[in-house]
Design a protein around this motif. Structure first.
Motif, PDB file in Angstrom:
ATOM      1  N   SER A   1     -90.698  -1.798  57.383  1.00 38.92           N
ATOM      2  CA  SER A   1     -90.061  -1.876  58.701  1.00 38.92           C
ATOM      3  C   SER A   1     -90.891  -1.191  59.780  1.00 38.92           C
ATOM      4  O   SER A   1     -90.628  -1.357  60.967  1.00 38.92           O
ATOM      5  N   MET A   2     -91.901  -0.408  59.382  1.00 45.46           N
ATOM      6  CA  MET A   2     -92.741   0.311  60.339  1.00 45.46           C
ATOM      7  C   MET A   2     -94.201  -0.106  60.150  1.00 45.46           C
ATOM      8  O   MET A   2     -94.672  -0.276  59.031  1.00 45.46           O
ATOM      9  N   SER A   3     -94.905  -0.274  61.245  1.00 40.96           N
ATOM     10  CA  SER A   3     -96.320  -0.639  61.177  1.00 40.96           C
ATOM     11  C   SER A   3     -97.183   0.601  60.992  1.00 40.96           C
ATOM     12  O   SER A   3     -96.745   1.726  61.235  1.00 40.96           O
ATOM     13  N   ARG A   4     -98.413   0.400  60.573  1.00 42.11           N
ATOM     14  CA  ARG A   4     -99.365   1.517  60.468  1.00 42.11           C
ATOM     15  C   ARG A   4     -99.587   2.127  61.846  1.00 42.11           C
ATOM     16  O   ARG A   4     -99.733   3.348  61.978  1.00 42.11           O
ATOM     17  N   PHE A   5     -99.639   1.299  62.863  1.00 40.77           N
ATOM     18  CA  PHE A   5     -99.800   1.777  64.236  1.00 40.77           C
ATOM     19  C   PHE A   5     -98.713   2.791  64.579  1.00 40.77           C
ATOM     20  O   PHE A   5     -98.994   3.895  65.042  1.00 40.77           O
ATOM     21  N   ASP A   6     -97.463   2.421  64.343  1.00 40.10           N
ATOM     22  CA  ASP A   6     -96.350   3.310  64.683  1.00 40.10           C
ATOM     23  C   ASP A   6     -96.381   4.591  63.851  1.00 40.10           C
ATOM     24  O   ASP A   6     -96.048   5.671  64.349  1.00 40.10           O
ATOM     25  N   ALA A   7     -96.772   4.476  62.587  1.00 41.84           N
ATOM     26  CA  ALA A   7     -96.833   5.657  61.735  1.00 41.84           C
ATOM     27  C   ALA A   7     -97.847   6.666  62.267  1.00 41.84           C
ATOM     28  O   ALA A   7     -97.581   7.872  62.323  1.00 41.84           O
ATOM     29  N   VAL A   8     -99.014   6.184  62.680  1.00 42.24           N
ATOM     30  CA  VAL A   8    -100.051   7.081  63.202  1.00 42.24           C
ATOM     31  C   VAL A   8     -99.619   7.687  64.536  1.00 42.24           C
ATOM     32  O   VAL A   8     -99.766   8.898  64.766  1.00 42.24           O
ATOM     33  N   VAL A   9     -99.071   6.862  65.412  1.00 46.77           N
ATOM     34  CA  VAL A   9     -98.651   7.350  66.728  1.00 46.77           C
ATOM     35  C   VAL A   9     -97.543   8.399  66.600  1.00 46.77           C
ATOM     36  O   VAL A   9     -97.605   9.470  67.203  1.00 46.77           O
TER      37      VAL A   9
ATOM     38  N   SER B   1    -105.618  -2.376  66.056  1.00 52.53           N
ATOM     39  CA  SER B   1    -104.459  -1.529  66.309  1.00 52.53           C
ATOM     40  C   SER B   1    -104.635  -0.108  65.767  1.00 52.53           C
ATOM     41  O   SER B   1    -104.132   0.849  66.369  1.00 52.53           O
ATOM     42  N   TYR B   2    -105.322   0.049  64.642  1.00 54.48           N
ATOM     43  CA  TYR B   2    -105.485   1.392  64.077  1.00 54.48           C
ATOM     44  C   TYR B   2    -106.290   2.281  65.009  1.00 54.48           C
ATOM     45  O   TYR B   2    -105.955   3.453  65.223  1.00 54.48           O
ATOM     46  N   TYR B   3    -107.363   1.735  65.607  1.00 50.95           N
ATOM     47  CA  TYR B   3    -108.159   2.530  66.536  1.00 50.95           C
ATOM     48  C   TYR B   3    -107.371   2.846  67.804  1.00 50.95           C
ATOM     49  O   TYR B   3    -107.490   3.932  68.369  1.00 50.95           O
ATOM     50  N   VAL B   4    -106.567   1.895  68.252  1.00 53.84           N
ATOM     51  CA  VAL B   4    -105.721   2.152  69.424  1.00 53.84           C
ATOM     52  C   VAL B   4    -104.721   3.266  69.120  1.00 53.84           C
ATOM     53  O   VAL B   4    -104.456   4.135  69.951  1.00 53.84           O
ATOM     54  N   ALA B   5    -104.181   3.267  67.905  1.00 55.23           N
ATOM     55  CA  ALA B   5    -103.255   4.330  67.502  1.00 55.23           C
ATOM     56  C   ALA B   5    -103.955   5.679  67.455  1.00 55.23           C
ATOM     57  O   ALA B   5    -103.380   6.704  67.845  1.00 55.23           O
ATOM     58  N   LYS B   6    -105.197   5.716  66.990  1.00 54.10           N
ATOM     59  CA  LYS B   6    -105.947   6.966  66.964  1.00 54.10           C
ATOM     60  C   LYS B   6    -106.218   7.477  68.382  1.00 54.10           C
ATOM     61  O   LYS B   6    -106.233   8.691  68.624  1.00 54.10           O
ATOM     62  N   ARG B   7    -106.411   6.564  69.332  1.00 55.33           N
ATOM     63  CA  ARG B   7    -106.551   6.985  70.735  1.00 55.33           C
ATOM     64  C   ARG B   7    -105.278   7.695  71.190  1.00 55.33           C
ATOM     65  O   ARG B   7    -105.331   8.734  71.864  1.00 55.33           O
ATOM     66  N   ASP B   8    -104.135   7.111  70.858  1.00 54.23           N
ATOM     67  CA  ASP B   8    -102.854   7.711  71.233  1.00 54.23           C
ATOM     68  C   ASP B   8    -102.689   9.075  70.582  1.00 54.23           C
ATOM     69  O   ASP B   8    -102.187  10.027  71.200  1.00 54.23           O
ATOM     70  N   GLN B   9    -103.120   9.192  69.327  1.00 53.28           N
ATOM     71  CA  GLN B   9    -103.042  10.463  68.615  1.00 53.28           C
ATOM     72  C   GLN B   9    -103.878  11.528  69.327  1.00 53.28           C
ATOM     73  O   GLN B   9    -103.445  12.675  69.487  1.00 53.28           O
TER      74      GLN B   9
END
Length: 257
Positions: A66-74, A109-117
């Motif tokens: 139910s959750m994406s890797r993107f959301d998990a990292v963010v 999306s993973y790199y975008v999530a790392k930017r948010d992190q």
């Protein structure tokens, strides 16, 4: 110094925890088995009580489909930043990835999530050190870009400048214990295409499986956009030395650590 290692049982985190312990620091390893959940924030504040510096070497995974890797990292990045502030942690050291700010990676999306992190850490008001690393040599042994099957190894055509995870761990501990926070970008001394790195590793270990090259998910992964940027700190070992070390250690590509 009391140092919390988030993701302290992972590929990088375990080495960070061991090195910090060897240097005489009081190390706290934050894991799910210890009652800490980065994605939900459960147990974070209590686990960070009395901690001087938190090193985030985690690789958060979603709890279910139910959750994406993107959301998990963010979510994990924001939870850790908030909990560190509440627990009055002095400094947060974040392991990130070199070159993720490039627009060529906007569709990944993973790199975008790392930017948010990274942004969550910087916006927290804490002392922050972001350590951006090139892809690790260990990427060739076990990653989403390399598929080890019984009769072949399928490898995405990434062009990388890999660094040993042990070298990255040394930098993370160094930045955690220095007087003033600063950012760092690290990479290895040689550029190599990922299929060739895997091929050389298999050859050194007398593994006869052929390497099959396939396209990377983004053209930027193959074009050189991942190579060390200007000003990056270049750290050994090189390709040949790392392969020799892994072969002596008896490491099996594709096997879990």
């Amino acid at each position: 110094m009391r140092i919390a290692v988030v993701g302290g049982t992972g590929t990088a985190g375990a080495r960070v925890a061991a090195l910090a312990d060897e240097q005489g620091h009081d190390v706290v390893v934050l894991t799910r088995s210890a009652g800490v959940n980065l994605v939900t924030g459960e147990g974070l504040v209590d686990a960070l009580d009395g901690v001087d510096v938190a090193i985030d070497a985690s690789s958060p995974a979603p709890p279910d489909e139910s959750m994406s890797r993107f959301d998990a990292v963010v979510r994990s990045g924001r939870n850790l930043a908030d909990a560190s502030v509440e627990a009055e942690v002095r400094r947060l050291v974040l392991l990130s990835i070199a070159n993720i700010e490039k627009p060529e990676f906007d569709a990944f999306s993973y790199y975008v999530a790392k930017r948010d992190q990274e942004d969550a850490a910087r916006d927290s008001g804490l002392e922050v050190s972001v350590v951006r690393s090139a892809q690790w040599f260990e990427f060739a042994e076990r990653s989403s870009a390399v598929d080890y099957a019984e009769d072949r190894v399928t490898v995405q055509d990434w062009y990388v400048q890999p660094i040993a995870v042990t070298s990255v761990a040394e930098v993370l501990v160094r930045e955690a214990t220095r007087r003033k926070a600063r950012d760092a970008t690290v990479a290895g001394p040689e550029a190599v295409r990922l299929p060739e790195l895997v091929r050389r590793l298999l050859r050194a270990q007398h593994d006869p499986r052929p390497v099959v090259t396939v396209d990377a998910p983004l053209p930027a992964f193959a074009s050189g956009a991942l190579l060390a940027p200007a000003g990056a700190e270049i750290l050994g070992p090189g390709v040949g030395a790392w392969i020799a070390d892994r072969t002596r250690a008896g490491a099996q590509p594709g096997a879990a650590e």
